[in-house]
Design a protein around this motif. Structure first.
Motif, PDB file in Angstrom:
ATOM      1  N   LYS A  63       0.719  -3.672 -16.557  1.00 49.66           N
ATOM      2  CA  LYS A  63       0.023  -4.631 -15.694  1.00 49.66           C
ATOM      3  C   LYS A  63       0.511  -4.501 -14.253  1.00 49.66           C
ATOM      4  CE  LYS A  63      -0.776  -9.596 -15.196  1.00 49.66           C
ATOM      5  NZ  LYS A  63      -0.519 -10.907 -15.794  1.00 49.66           N
ATOM      6  N   LEU A  64       1.822  -4.448 -14.084  1.00 52.05           N
ATOM      7  CA  LEU A  64       2.377  -4.351 -12.732  1.00 52.05           C
ATOM      8  C   LEU A  64       2.040  -3.025 -12.076  1.00 52.05           C
ATOM      9  CD1 LEU A  64       5.919  -5.949 -12.403  1.00 52.05           C
ATOM     10  CD2 LEU A  64       3.943  -6.237 -10.921  1.00 52.05           C
ATOM     11  N   TYR A  65       1.962  -1.964 -12.852  1.00 56.83           N
ATOM     12  CA  TYR A  65       1.597  -0.656 -12.294  1.00 56.83           C
ATOM     13  C   TYR A  65       0.252  -0.773 -11.576  1.00 56.83           C
ATOM     14  CZ  TYR A  65       0.427   4.245 -11.832  1.00 56.83           C
ATOM     15  OH  TYR A  65       0.076   5.471 -11.308  1.00 56.83           O
ATOM     16  N   LEU A 119       6.380  -1.658   2.738  1.00 58.31           N
ATOM     17  CA  LEU A 119       5.798  -1.444   1.415  1.00 58.31           C
ATOM     18  C   LEU A 119       6.665  -2.067   0.332  1.00 58.31           C
ATOM     19  CD1 LEU A 119       3.526  -0.162  -0.230  1.00 58.31           C
ATOM     20  CD2 LEU A 119       4.853   1.958  -0.252  1.00 58.31           C
ATOM     21  N   ARG A 120       7.989  -1.900   0.448  1.00 57.99           N
ATOM     22  CA  ARG A 120       8.903  -2.465  -0.549  1.00 57.99           C
ATOM     23  C   ARG A 120       8.815  -3.992  -0.575  1.00 57.99           C
ATOM     24  NH1 ARG A 120      12.684  -0.724  -3.586  1.00 57.99           N
ATOM     25  NH2 ARG A 120      12.890   1.244  -2.518  1.00 57.99           N
ATOM     26  N   ALA A 135       7.361  -8.630  -3.605  1.00 62.47           N
ATOM     27  CA  ALA A 135       6.711  -9.949  -3.718  1.00 62.47           C
ATOM     28  C   ALA A 135       5.764  -9.962  -4.925  1.00 62.47           C
ATOM     29  CB  ALA A 135       5.948 -10.272  -2.432  1.00 62.47           C
ATOM     30  N   GLU A 136       5.026  -8.888  -5.129  1.00 64.02           N
ATOM     31  CA  GLU A 136       4.109  -8.805  -6.279  1.00 64.02           C
ATOM     32  C   GLU A 136       4.897  -8.792  -7.590  1.00 64.02           C
ATOM     33  OE1 GLU A 136       0.613  -8.939  -8.209  1.00 64.02           O
ATOM     34  OE2 GLU A 136       0.752  -8.944  -6.040  1.00 64.02           O
ATOM     35  N   LYS A 138      -0.296  -0.580  -7.501  1.00 62.01           N
ATOM     36  CA  LYS A 138      -1.205   0.424  -6.904  1.00 62.01           C
ATOM     37  C   LYS A 138      -2.131  -0.262  -5.908  1.00 62.01           C
ATOM     38  CE  LYS A 138      -1.479   4.301  -7.598  1.00 62.01           C
ATOM     39  NZ  LYS A 138      -0.810   5.381  -6.847  1.00 62.01           N
ATOM     40  N   ALA A 139      -2.573  -1.481  -6.213  1.00 63.59           N
ATOM     41  CA  ALA A 139      -3.426  -2.242  -5.295  1.00 63.59           C
ATOM     42  C   ALA A 139      -2.650  -2.599  -4.024  1.00 63.59           C
ATOM     43  CB  ALA A 139      -3.965  -3.499  -5.976  1.00 63.59           C
ATOM     44  N   VAL A 140      -1.378  -2.975  -4.160  1.00 66.54           N
ATOM     45  CA  VAL A 140      -0.540  -3.267  -2.995  1.00 66.54           C
ATOM     46  C   VAL A 140      -0.393  -2.001  -2.144  1.00 66.54           C
ATOM     47  CG1 VAL A 140       1.817  -3.864  -2.249  1.00 66.54           C
ATOM     48  CG2 VAL A 140       0.714  -5.163  -4.085  1.00 66.54           C
ATOM     49  N   GLU A 141      -0.162  -0.870  -2.801  1.00 67.61           N
ATOM     50  CA  GLU A 141      -0.038   0.400  -2.085  1.00 67.61           C
ATOM     51  C   GLU A 141      -1.325   0.723  -1.330  1.00 67.61           C
ATOM     52  OE1 GLU A 141      -0.220   4.842  -3.628  1.00 67.61           O
ATOM     53  OE2 GLU A 141       1.729   3.941  -4.091  1.00 67.61           O
TER      54      GLU A 141
END
Length: 161
Positions: free
Chosen positions: A119-121, A32-33, A38-39, A125-128
């Motif tokens: 924006k990154l939040y 996950l990290r 990367a994002e 959340k999408a990556v999670e």
């Protein structure tokens, strides 16, 4: 080379079949990290930088000193200074004098920092969600609930990042 990759995959499968919670949690966290970092890197920061930005964004009413922020995140002074230096050079944070302690500095989000954090939040959340896709929504909530139950509330030395 192919034999060593195959051997590593076999070891991984053996570990997954065992109940070594430490190994399982660390592998899950590592994957996950990496995806989140990367994002964050694609947006000009790191996952550590995003964690600092998020901590500052959530603490609008009572600003942290640089030292208190490091303590809250489990980050030593040297690492926190380096993180804030990078965020400041990027125009995401400014450090202002602490009115109660002339030696201390208070990191504050700039408008650019607030925009990037928001924006990154959403992106993270999408990556999670992608990382947790093999789990049903109910299983995801159970996972979160179980993790919250085993995380101690008192301060623990060591980094959360």
């Amino acid at each position: 080379m192919e034999d060593s990759v195959k051997a590593a995959e076999e070891i991984t499968q053996q570990c997954l079949q065992h109940s070594d919670v430490n190994w399982l949690l660390n592998r899950a966290a590592h994957g996950l990290r990496e995806a989140m970092d990367a994002e964050a890197n694609a947006h000009g920061t790191s996952i550590r930088g995003q964690i600092v930005l998020s901590a500052l964004a959530q603490n609008l009413g009572r600003p942290y000193s640089q030292l208190a922020l490091g303590h809250a995140l489990g980050v030593d002074k040297t690492t926190m200074t380096a993180l804030l230096d990078k965020l400041e050079r990027s125009g995401l944070v400014v450090r202002t004098p602490d009115p109660h302690d002339r030696r201390a500095r208070i990191p504050v989000l700039t408008e650019a920092g607030r925009e990037l954090q928001a924006k990154l939040y959403v992106q993270l959340k999408a990556v999670e969600e992608h990382s947790l896709a093999p789990l049903s929504p109910d299983e995801r909530e159970v996972l979160r609930s179980l993790l919250r139950r085993i995380i101690p509330m008192q301060h623990i030395e060591g980094s959360c990042m």
